[in-house]
Scaffold this motif. Sequence first.
Motif, PDB file in Angstrom:
ATOM      1  N   LYS A 261       0.708  -1.282   0.088  1.00 19.74           N
ATOM      2  CA  LYS A 261       0.174   0.135  -0.142  1.00 19.74           C
ATOM      3  C   LYS A 261       0.772   1.276  -0.055  1.00 19.74           C
ATOM      4  CE  LYS A 261      -2.224  -0.962   3.563  1.00 19.74           C
ATOM      5  NZ  LYS A 261      -3.444  -0.941   4.721  1.00 19.74           N
ATOM      6  N   ALA A 262       1.036   1.777  -1.222  1.00 20.74           N
ATOM      7  CA  ALA A 262       1.811   3.124  -1.228  1.00 20.74           C
ATOM      8  C   ALA A 262       1.168   4.339  -0.484  1.00 20.74           C
ATOM      9  CB  ALA A 262       2.197   3.338  -2.699  1.00 20.74           C
ATOM     10  N   GLY A 263       2.096   4.889   0.141  1.00 20.66           N
ATOM     11  CA  GLY A 263       1.381   6.118   0.627  1.00 20.66           C
ATOM     12  C   GLY A 263       0.968   6.971  -0.432  1.00 20.66           C
ATOM     13  N   ILE A 264      -0.010   7.948   0.124  1.00 26.77           N
ATOM     14  CA  ILE A 264      -0.354   9.240  -1.033  1.00 26.77           C
ATOM     15  C   ILE A 264       0.774  10.260  -0.887  1.00 26.77           C
ATOM     16  CG2 ILE A 264      -2.327  10.632  -1.959  1.00 26.77           C
ATOM     17  CD1 ILE A 264      -2.961   7.422  -1.743  1.00 26.77           C
ATOM     18  N   PRO A 265       1.293  10.739  -1.690  1.00 27.80           N
ATOM     19  CA  PRO A 265       2.151  11.796  -1.417  1.00 27.80           C
ATOM     20  C   PRO A 265       1.588  13.266  -0.963  1.00 27.80           C
ATOM     21  CG  PRO A 265       2.639  10.751  -3.472  1.00 27.80           C
ATOM     22  CD  PRO A 265       1.545  10.381  -3.058  1.00 27.80           C
ATOM     23  N   GLY A 266       2.149  13.520  -0.001  1.00 21.30           N
ATOM     24  CA  GLY A 266       1.360  14.918   0.505  1.00 21.30           C
ATOM     25  C   GLY A 266       0.328  14.603   1.597  1.00 21.30           C
ATOM     26  N   ILE A 267      -0.055  13.488   1.621  1.00 24.06           N
ATOM     27  CA  ILE A 267      -0.929  13.085   2.770  1.00 24.06           C
ATOM     28  C   ILE A 267      -0.195  12.510   3.953  1.00 24.06           C
ATOM     29  CG2 ILE A 267      -3.208  11.896   3.364  1.00 24.06           C
ATOM     30  CD1 ILE A 267      -3.957  12.373   0.555  1.00 24.06           C
ATOM     31  N   LYS A 268      -0.572  13.179   5.108  1.00 25.13           N
ATOM     32  CA  LYS A 268       0.155  12.434   6.563  1.00 25.13           C
ATOM     33  C   LYS A 268      -0.440  11.366   6.952  1.00 25.13           C
ATOM     34  CE  LYS A 268       2.518  16.936   7.556  1.00 25.13           C
ATOM     35  NZ  LYS A 268       1.890  18.200   8.227  1.00 25.13           N
ATOM     36  N   ALA A 269      -1.920  11.657   7.165  1.00 24.08           N
ATOM     37  CA  ALA A 269      -2.693  10.366   7.540  1.00 24.08           C
ATOM     38  C   ALA A 269      -3.844  10.323   6.945  1.00 24.08           C
ATOM     39  CB  ALA A 269      -2.834  10.536   9.093  1.00 24.08           C
ATOM     40  N   ILE A 270      -4.435   9.042   6.870  1.00 24.41           N
ATOM     41  CA  ILE A 270      -5.743   8.758   6.475  1.00 24.41           C
ATOM     42  C   ILE A 270      -6.663   7.878   7.459  1.00 24.41           C
ATOM     43  CG2 ILE A 270      -6.977   7.496   4.565  1.00 24.41           C
ATOM     44  CD1 ILE A 270      -4.499   7.837   2.581  1.00 24.41           C
TER      45      ILE A 270
END
Length: 379
Positions: A113-122
Amino acid sequence: MAGFTREQVLETLKSVRGPGFDRNIVDLGMVSDVFISDGKVYFSITVPADRAQELEPLRLAAERAVKAMPGVKGALVSLTAERKAGSAPSAPPQGAGHAHHAPGQPQPQRPAKAGIPGIKAIVAVASGKGGVGKSTTAVNLALALKANGLSVGILDADVYGPSMPRLLGITGKPKQIDGRTIVPMENYGLKAMSMGFLVDEGTAMIWRGPMVQSALMQMLREVAWGDLDVLVVDMPPGTGDAQLTMAQQVPLSGAVIVSTPQDLALIDARKGLNMFNKVEVPVLGIVENMSYFIAPDTGARYDIFGHGGAKAEAEKIGVPFLGEVPLTIEIRETSDAGTPVVVSHPDGPQAKVYRDIAEKVWQQVGMRAGRQAPSIVFE
Ligand SMILES: Nc1ncnc2c1ncn2[C@@H]1O[C@H](COP(=O)(O)OP(=O)(O)OP(=O)(O)O)[C@@H](O)[C@H]1O
């Protein structure tokens, strides 16, 4: 009506073949149902979970091929590891070694699960069953996180019954840049994305599992969210395969479970907890919604729903209890009017309840990430 058909889309997709596959993706049975709405084409391609990253070029090739068709305004294609009963590829592509899993069941492995660039937490907001006020909680939680000084977005993953356009009072369609990236809608300083912005009301009802995954992944990864401290995801209600797959595929920092005090809702909330445990997503805590009743005329409080059940349950299973939200006319009316209570009555007691919940959620996110949450200052 679109100037092209599903059959033409499938015909076009027959030109697409993946590395190491002996036939095209249509003949191998890898293409899901093709859904067409407003000139846009939605489908997913089933691939073995362990080859998902490597097969990203295949997804792009399929998307490009469909977008090049005359009359096609856009295409949303995603890779999914979900396999429908009876439609497994007749000659599985190499690396597909999962025959021991029941058809139709999501793979138990956790895909990368790649993180989303720019988003610190989901943060996911979920419920074991519908109608417990999950969307109302999600939108007010998002606005309360914002009120607490964070930059926040909200993703309405409830494609079967998108409610963010109504809850946030947003109309119109989002803009696209560079032919692909969608600019999120915005109101009350909250960036928002929902299938409800893209398709007409009612259309989303007929979606099937893989198409839902497809649309969600694109709403997550192909939206110009910019820099966000936290993205709140309003999950579809329930704990079925769609929710499980989503919890597996989205890089969640944690989940908030919304429940009403009634026993039945609590049993369902437990299912929600189990689901997140199964995919190793930390449960940040439980919110008890419609916990007690505040009479509109006198402001008197009535504990008519057996309130406290969620708190007791949270203690029993060792997850944090995040707070109790009363059942009030203001919460209902402001939700229906597209002016959530946290922004329309920021000085009222309900807004405070949500801000307190938001603070606890953010603390939990910080703790789970192994770092101190940025301190939040209250007036
Ligand atoms: N605390 C509350 N006080 C009063 N009304 C509430 C409260 N929470 C939710 N509601 C109302 O209950 C109804 C259901 O809420 P909501 O749509 O948020 O639930 P949901 O769990 O997301 O539902 P679904 O599963 O159908 O999407 C709405 O009319 C909403 O305004």
